[in-house]
Design a protein around this motif. Structure first.
Motif, PDB file in Angstrom:
ATOM      1  N   PRO A 221     -17.833  21.153  52.344  1.00 26.76           N
ATOM      2  CA  PRO A 221     -16.446  21.542  52.071  1.00 26.76           C
ATOM      3  C   PRO A 221     -15.475  20.472  52.558  1.00 26.76           C
ATOM      4  O   PRO A 221     -15.704  19.829  53.576  1.00 26.76           O
ATOM      5  CB  PRO A 221     -16.277  22.844  52.869  1.00 26.76           C
ATOM      6  N   GLY A 222     -14.419  20.273  51.804  1.00 24.72           N
ATOM      7  CA  GLY A 222     -13.412  19.286  52.195  1.00 24.72           C
ATOM      8  C   GLY A 222     -12.780  18.633  50.985  1.00 24.72           C
ATOM      9  O   GLY A 222     -13.189  18.865  49.843  1.00 24.72           O
ATOM     10  N   PRO A 223     -11.809  17.790  51.225  1.00 21.54           N
ATOM     11  CA  PRO A 223     -11.033  17.180  50.132  1.00 21.54           C
ATOM     12  C   PRO A 223     -11.579  15.828  49.667  1.00 21.54           C
ATOM     13  O   PRO A 223     -10.808  14.924  49.351  1.00 21.54           O
ATOM     14  CB  PRO A 223      -9.662  17.014  50.778  1.00 21.54           C
ATOM     15  N   GLN A 224     -12.899  15.659  49.598  1.00 20.21           N
ATOM     16  CA  GLN A 224     -13.473  14.365  49.264  1.00 20.21           C
ATOM     17  C   GLN A 224     -12.993  13.853  47.909  1.00 20.21           C
ATOM     18  O   GLN A 224     -12.668  12.667  47.770  1.00 20.21           O
ATOM     19  CB  GLN A 224     -15.007  14.427  49.255  1.00 20.21           C
ATOM     20  N   PHE A 225     -12.946  14.710  46.910  1.00 18.24           N
ATOM     21  CA  PHE A 225     -12.526  14.272  45.581  1.00 18.24           C
ATOM     22  C   PHE A 225     -11.064  13.833  45.596  1.00 18.24           C
ATOM     23  O   PHE A 225     -10.709  12.836  44.980  1.00 18.24           O
ATOM     24  CB  PHE A 225     -12.744  15.389  44.549  1.00 18.24           C
ATOM     25  N   LEU A 226     -10.223  14.553  46.323  1.00 15.01           N
ATOM     26  CA  LEU A 226      -8.810  14.167  46.415  1.00 15.01           C
ATOM     27  C   LEU A 226      -8.652  12.836  47.147  1.00 15.01           C
ATOM     28  O   LEU A 226      -7.794  12.023  46.787  1.00 15.01           O
ATOM     29  CB  LEU A 226      -8.006  15.260  47.108  1.00 15.01           C
ATOM     30  N   ILE A 227      -9.471  12.607  48.156  1.00 10.68           N
ATOM     31  CA  ILE A 227      -9.433  11.333  48.879  1.00 10.68           C
ATOM     32  C   ILE A 227      -9.848  10.195  47.948  1.00 10.68           C
ATOM     33  O   ILE A 227      -9.235   9.125  47.945  1.00 10.68           O
ATOM     34  CB  ILE A 227     -10.332  11.383  50.136  1.00 10.68           C
ATOM     35  N   TYR A 228     -10.859  10.435  47.099  1.00 14.96           N
ATOM     36  CA  TYR A 228     -11.288   9.425  46.139  1.00 14.96           C
ATOM     37  C   TYR A 228     -10.147   9.082  45.177  1.00 14.96           C
ATOM     38  O   TYR A 228      -9.879   7.911  44.914  1.00 14.96           O
ATOM     39  CB  TYR A 228     -12.510   9.909  45.358  1.00 14.96           C
ATOM     40  N   VAL A 229      -9.476  10.099  44.667  1.00 12.81           N
ATOM     41  CA  VAL A 229      -8.367   9.869  43.741  1.00 12.81           C
ATOM     42  C   VAL A 229      -7.237   9.111  44.445  1.00 12.81           C
ATOM     43  O   VAL A 229      -6.640   8.197  43.876  1.00 12.81           O
ATOM     44  CB  VAL A 229      -7.871  11.195  43.139  1.00 12.81           C
ATOM     45  N   ALA A 230      -6.963   9.474  45.695  1.00 12.79           N
ATOM     46  CA  ALA A 230      -5.915   8.780  46.449  1.00 12.79           C
ATOM     47  C   ALA A 230      -6.282   7.306  46.656  1.00 12.79           C
ATOM     48  O   ALA A 230      -5.437   6.416  46.497  1.00 12.79           O
ATOM     49  CB  ALA A 230      -5.686   9.469  47.794  1.00 12.79           C
ATOM     50  N   LEU A 231      -7.554   7.037  46.982  1.00 12.06           N
ATOM     51  CA  LEU A 231      -7.989   5.649  47.146  1.00 12.06           C
ATOM     52  C   LEU A 231      -7.904   4.902  45.821  1.00 12.06           C
ATOM     53  O   LEU A 231      -7.543   3.721  45.786  1.00 12.06           O
ATOM     54  CB  LEU A 231      -9.421   5.601  47.697  1.00 12.06           C
TER      55      LEU A 231
END
Length: 64
Positions: free
Chosen positions: A46-56
């Motif tokens: 669980p966590g915002p990994q996909f959102l972090i990828y998009v932000a990067l």
């Protein structure tokens, strides 16, 4: 003599989607497939990994 400065950039040559994992691998000196595998495994948690990828994807400049 000074060492060349390393910049975090998205990879142009070693990319599947946006070059984020390839760029991180180049910056860290790792194999890009290991970085991709770690990202996919982290998405199982669980966590915002996909959102972090998009932000990067949006924040890291493309290698030019």
């Amino acid at each position: 003599m000074t060492a060349p400065t390393r910049r975090l950039t998205r990879s142009y040559d070693d990319k599947w989607i946006a070059g984020v994992c390839g760029g991180l691998a180049e910056y860290l000196g790792w194999n890009a497939n290991i970085v991709r595998l770690l990202f996919v495994l982290s998405c199982l948690l669980p966590g915002p990994q996909f959102l972090i990828y998009v932000a990067l994807w949006l924040l890291i400049p493309k290698k030019g």
